[in-house]
Design an enzyme around this catalytic site. Structure first.
Site, short mmCIF file in Angstrom:
data_model
loop_
_atom_site.label_atom_id
_atom_site.label_comp_id
_atom_site.label_asym_id
_atom_site.label_seq_id
_atom_site.Cartn_x
_atom_site.Cartn_y
_atom_site.Cartn_z
CE LYS A 23 -2.07 0.72 -6.06
NZ LYS A 23 -1.48 1.09 -7.37
CG ASP A 31 5.89 13.66 -10.68
OD1 ASP A 31 5.03 12.77 -10.85
OD2 ASP A 31 5.99 14.31 -9.63
CB VAL A 32 3.33 10.06 -14.78
CG1 VAL A 32 4.33 9.49 -15.77
CG2 VAL A 32 3.27 9.22 -13.51
CE1 TYR A 50 -0.71 0.94 -2.83
CE2 TYR A 50 -1.60 -0.95 -1.66
CZ TYR A 50 -0.87 -0.42 -2.71
OH TYR A 50 -0.31 -1.26 -3.64
CG ASN A 85 4.78 -0.26 -11.78
OD1 ASN A 85 4.40 -1.17 -11.05
ND2 ASN A 85 5.92 0.40 -11.54
#
Length: 287
Positions: A156, A60-61, A152, A87
């Site tokens: 972004k 898990d990054v 979201y 990503n």
């Protein structure tokens, strides 16, 4: 950048755009380190790739120790890195009033903090490659903020901003940065917004066409790559004439299917005991 023979680390490679990016990279002659939280999806991606010494890294990054572990492992195995593709991400959907603190923190940690921190950890490997590139996968909603996608869109927008800042900071070291902004894509994450696709007039792209477009942009050393179609015009309108976009979205939100979605979502939030601020005074907010 000539892609053949290059080495790439792709996060979120077990499904969706990440899987398509990995498979397309192998077709282009690249060697890929697949990174993801679950072993089975990574194995499924791996099985579809052309063999070329690819690596599978489960983790898990969002966890600092995992990011450092990936860095150390790739340093030992490869010694350098040509392309980092950030990503991995979450796509939360729903009214802000039904969103918990945990959900807000999780999306920001996954979509913003993780790519920033992983990019930092990979800098020694990227610099050692001589000419390298970071790819941050954002969204057209990072330009056009949308109702029911507040968290979201915010994440972004941040990815777009950090991409520009990183590009300017890392250019002297030979590290380029590409910001990719696809529109809605046919992935597992799109299932959560299936009721909104038609009323919000969303166009769902195939993840493999998205991946192909991103790799072409990397090969051409482009600073950004956006989905083709009317969204490009809306991005321009959002920047120059935002009231036009406001009116178009307001019309979409009046659709009965959106109203039905909101009603069901609020009912589900009540059953989960999601607390609204008005309840602190003993009042139930009107929906």
């Amino acid at each position: 950048m000539r892609l053949e023979g290059k080495r790439a680390l792709i996060t979120g490679a077990g499904s969706g755009i990440g899987r398509a990016l990995a498979i397309e990279a192998s077709r282009l002659g690249m060697t890929v380190a697949l990174c993801g939280r679950r072993a089975e999806p990574l194995h499924a991606t791996f099985a579809e790739m052309k063999p070329s010494g690819h690596l599978r890294l489960r983790g898990d990054v969002t966890v600092p120790a995992v990011r450092r572990g990936i860095r150390d492992y790739l340093w030992r195995e490869w010694g350098s890195l040509d392309v980092l593709v950030n990503n991995a991400g979450l796509v939360p959907v729903g009214p802000l009033s039904c969103t918990t603190d945990d959900e807000l923190e999780r999306v920001m940690l996954t979509n913003v903090v993780a790519p920033l921190a992983l990019s930092r950890e990979m800098l020694p490997l990227l610099r050692r490659a001589g000419t390298s590139r970071i790819v941050n996968v954002g969204s057209v909603l990072g330009d056009i903020p949308y109702p029911l996608f507040a968290a979201y869109s915010a994440s972004k927008f941040a990815v777009r901003g950090l991409s520009i800042a990183m590009r300017r900071e890392l250019k002297p070291y030979g590290i380029g940065v590409t910001y990719a902004a696809p529109r809605a894509t046919k992935t597992g994450a799109s299932d959560a917004m299936s009721q909104l696709v038609e009323p919000l007039q969303m166009r769902l792209d195939d993840p493999y066409s998205v991946a192909s477009r991103i790799w072409r942009a990397v090969g051409q050393d482009l600073d950004s790559v956006y989905a083709k179609g009317p969204e490009r015009l809306f991005v321009l309108a959002q920047r120059l004439l935002p009231k036009i976009v406001d009116r178009a979205i307001s019309t979409q939100m009046l659709d009965e299917r959106v109203r039905d979605y909101l009603k069901k979502t609020h009912e589900a939030a009540r059953s989960r005991n999601v607390v609204h601020p008005a309840r602190a005074n003993g009042r139930e907010p009107k929906l």
